[in-house]
Each structure stands twice: as structure tokens, then as C-alpha cells.
Design an enzyme around this catalytic site. Structure first.
Site, mmCIF file in Angstrom:
data_model
loop_
_atom_site.group_PDB
_atom_site.id
_atom_site.type_symbol
_atom_site.label_atom_id
_atom_site.label_comp_id
_atom_site.label_asym_id
_atom_site.label_seq_id
_atom_site.Cartn_x
_atom_site.Cartn_y
_atom_site.Cartn_z
ATOM 1 N N ALA A 229 0.824 -1.213 0.000
ATOM 2 C CA ALA A 229 0.000 0.000 0.000
ATOM 3 C C ALA A 229 0.859 1.264 0.000
ATOM 4 O O ALA A 229 2.089 1.213 0.118
ATOM 5 C CB ALA A 229 -0.941 -0.012 1.200
ATOM 6 N N HIS A 230 0.189 2.401 -0.094
ATOM 7 C CA HIS A 230 0.897 3.678 -0.225
ATOM 8 C C HIS A 230 1.748 3.995 1.006
ATOM 9 O O HIS A 230 1.411 3.672 2.124
ATOM 10 C CB HIS A 230 -0.082 4.824 -0.527
ATOM 11 C CG HIS A 230 -1.150 5.043 0.495
ATOM 12 N ND1 HIS A 230 -2.150 5.963 0.339
ATOM 13 C CD2 HIS A 230 -1.392 4.470 1.696
ATOM 14 C CE1 HIS A 230 -2.949 5.957 1.381
ATOM 15 N NE2 HIS A 230 -2.504 5.054 2.221
#
Length: 316
Positions: A229-230
Site C-alpha cells: 500500500a501507499h
């Protein structure tokens, strides 16, 4: 972009000098040319030491601002921050950038699309159906297999192997939520950095950061169907087995081993040389390096094995 233009978009007044701003960043990392934000009083100390000169804040934090700051007072900073990210969002295609450059000895299939501003190194192989967005960098001797999608501003190092179906740089899953239940998109204006000698298995997804970089460090190997994920930072020479997911802003130290179908919550810090058996559920940070863990809730692997023996004897 002028602070007054941002205030006009947010339909809120601004105070102080009308500064020219080039981007946004989180409070601890912000620079004088960047807009930043403080959601609540928990960030009062960080606010006082911030290098930024322009802020989105709640009214009770005005007294904590550095001297000569400019600011916008927001009824809900989270919503205003999300709305402001849209103003700094770059277009996926930018025709005004210079044409892409391709190094000596590289082989790019005729069915590959490379956008302007991208620099491809020497002896790179890019196979049919791949897409490389604007302003990317692909290092020497890297191989990109069919149907890989690389979004704009991605940086990939030397001697990397990117297998079929990988998506690098898609938006992270980030939203602010109104009291009425609406979800306001936080535009993901950062990028992804893949360091040298990384291998990424088929159909992995690595999301771009909100403001800075999602990083996969040197020598790390990802199996198939993995989601990063980011804002994550995956330490060098780590190994991830298939179907693992890592929540946003989680950081793993070097040489971690993560077995299949394991999951990590967001905003964790995992010590180097940690090992996780299959289907581990990691919800808390780990400070001690070299540990071996299993299960959900997560526990020391030896303790987990003893627990399995006790469970098996419950019907005796």
C-alpha cells in the site's frame, strides 16, 4: 499555486502572506515551498518546529504556528487537505515533456507505450503490452514482462525483474470522510521507487505514496499477488511469499521474511530480520529484531506451536 487560490477553492479565508506553493507534504517533512496541515492538537509540537510557511489548521492551533506563517483555518482539516491534494495532482499524460529516451542495447516491443519524459537505460527489455507513464526512470539491465503497467514518476533501479501483470504506481487507497458519510478522495501525488536488483512477481500491485515515495529497497523479492500500500518502506533483501498484503505507511526493516497470506496493519514499524509464518496477522509494531512469529493475534512462533498442541487436546 498561490495560497489565495487554494483558499478560494476551499471557500475559506486565508491569513498572512499570499505564498507561492509547489506541492503538499506531511507536517514532519514539509519544506518552505510546501503546503502542510495539522488535523488536531496532537500535532502542536510538530507544528511549532515545522519548516513550512503555509498551513491548513484548526483554530485552536493558531497559537502554535511558527512566526510569520500563513494559514487557512478549516472546520475539518482532513476534508480540506483531501480537497487541496486535487489542486496539486499531476495529469497522467504531459505532452509538453521532452520525448522519452532509450539507452543503447535496449529492446522495446512495438506494442509498448512509453510516455514523454521517461528515461530508459541500457540493455533494458520491455515486452508487448507494457505501459510506462510520463517521467519514469528505468535502470540498466532491467526486464519488464508483458502487460506491466508503470504509472508516471516511477523510478526503477538496475537489474530489476518485473513479471507480467504487475501494476506500479496506482493510487493508494486514501479518503477523508464527511459527517454525511461521503468519501472525499485524497489524491496520491507521490511516487514509487524500486531500488536495484528487486524482483516483483506476477500480478503484484505497489501503490504510489500520498506525498513522498513508496519504496521497495535493494534486493527484495516479491512473489505473485502481493499488495504493497501507499507510503510503505520495505527493507532491503526482504522476501515476501504470495498473497501478502502490507497496509499503508508500514515500514519493514531489512531481511524480513513474510510467508504466504500474511497481512500487516497500517502505520507499523517492523524490526529487521523478523520472520512471519503463513497467515500471520500483524497488528502491532515489532521493536526486537530477529524474532519469529505466527498466528492471529500474532505471537512468538514457539508459543503458537504450544497453543496448537493445547487446542488439539481440547476434545481429549
Amino acid at each position: 499555486m498561490l495560497l489565495s487560490s487554494i483558499a478560494q477553492h476551499l471557500k475559506l479565508p486565508f491569513f498572512g502572506e499570499d505564498l507561492e506553493l509547489d506541492s503538499m507534504n506531511e507536517l514532519a517533512l514539509s519544506l518552505p515551498s510546501q503546503l502542510t496541515f495539522a488535523i488536531n492538537k496532537k500535532y502542536s509540537q510538530e507544528l511549532e518546529s515545522s519548516k513550512s510557511k503555509a498551513f491548513l489548521i484548526i483554530d485552536t492551533l493558531v497559537e502554535n504556528l511558527p512566526k510569520e506563517s500563513s494559514y487557512i483555518i478549516c472546520p475539518d482539516v482532513s476534508i480540506s487537505m483531501a480537497q487541496a491534494t486535487k489542486l496539486f495532482n499531476k495529469r497522467p499524460i504531459e505532452p509538453q515533456l521532452p520525448s522519452a529516451t532509450i539507452g543503447e542495447g535496449s529492446m522495446i516491443d512495438s506494442m509498448v507505450r512509453v510516455e514523454n519524459g521517461t528515461c530508459i537505460g541500457s540493455n533494458v527489455i520491455v515486452m508487448a503490452g507494457a505501459y510506462i507513464g510520463a517521467n519514469c526512470v528505468i535502470g540498466d539491465d532491467t526486464t519488464i514482462y508483458p502487460n506491466v503497467t508503470i504509472y508516471r514518476d516511477t523510478i526503477i533501479g538496475k537489474e530489476c525483474i518485473i513479471h507480467a501483470g504487475v501494476v506500479i504506481g496506482a493510487d493508494g487507497f486514501g479518503f477523508s470522510h464527511t459527517k454525511e458519510g461521503e468519501h472525499i478522495k485524497i489524491y496520491q501525488n507521490g511516487n514509487v521507487i524500486i531500488e536495484d536488483c528487486v524482483e516483483i512477481g506476477a500480478n503484484c500491485a505497489i501503490d504510489r505514496a500520498v506525498f513522498n515515495s513508496t519504496i521497495i529497497r535493494r534486493g527484495t523479492k516479491l512473489d505473485n499477488f502481493i499488495h504493497i500500500a501507499h507510503n510503505c518502506d520495505i527493507g532491503e533483501h526482504s522476501i515476501f511469499v504470495a498473497q501478502t498484503g502490507v497496509g499503508g505507511s508500514t515500514k519493514l526493516g531489512r531481511n524480513c521474511v513474510v510467508s504466504g497470506q500474511s497481512a500487516f496493519s497500517d502505520h507499523l514499524n517492523i524490526a529487521p530480520f523478523s520472520t512471519f509464518s503463513a497467515r500471520s496477522g500483524v497488528t502491532k509494531s515489532i521493536e526486537k529484531s530477529g524474532g519469529v512469529y505466527s498466528g492471529f493475534p500474532l505471537m512468538n512462533h514457539k508459543e503458537w506451536k504450544r497453543l496448537q498442541v493445547k487446542i488439539a487436546r481440547l476434545n481429549d
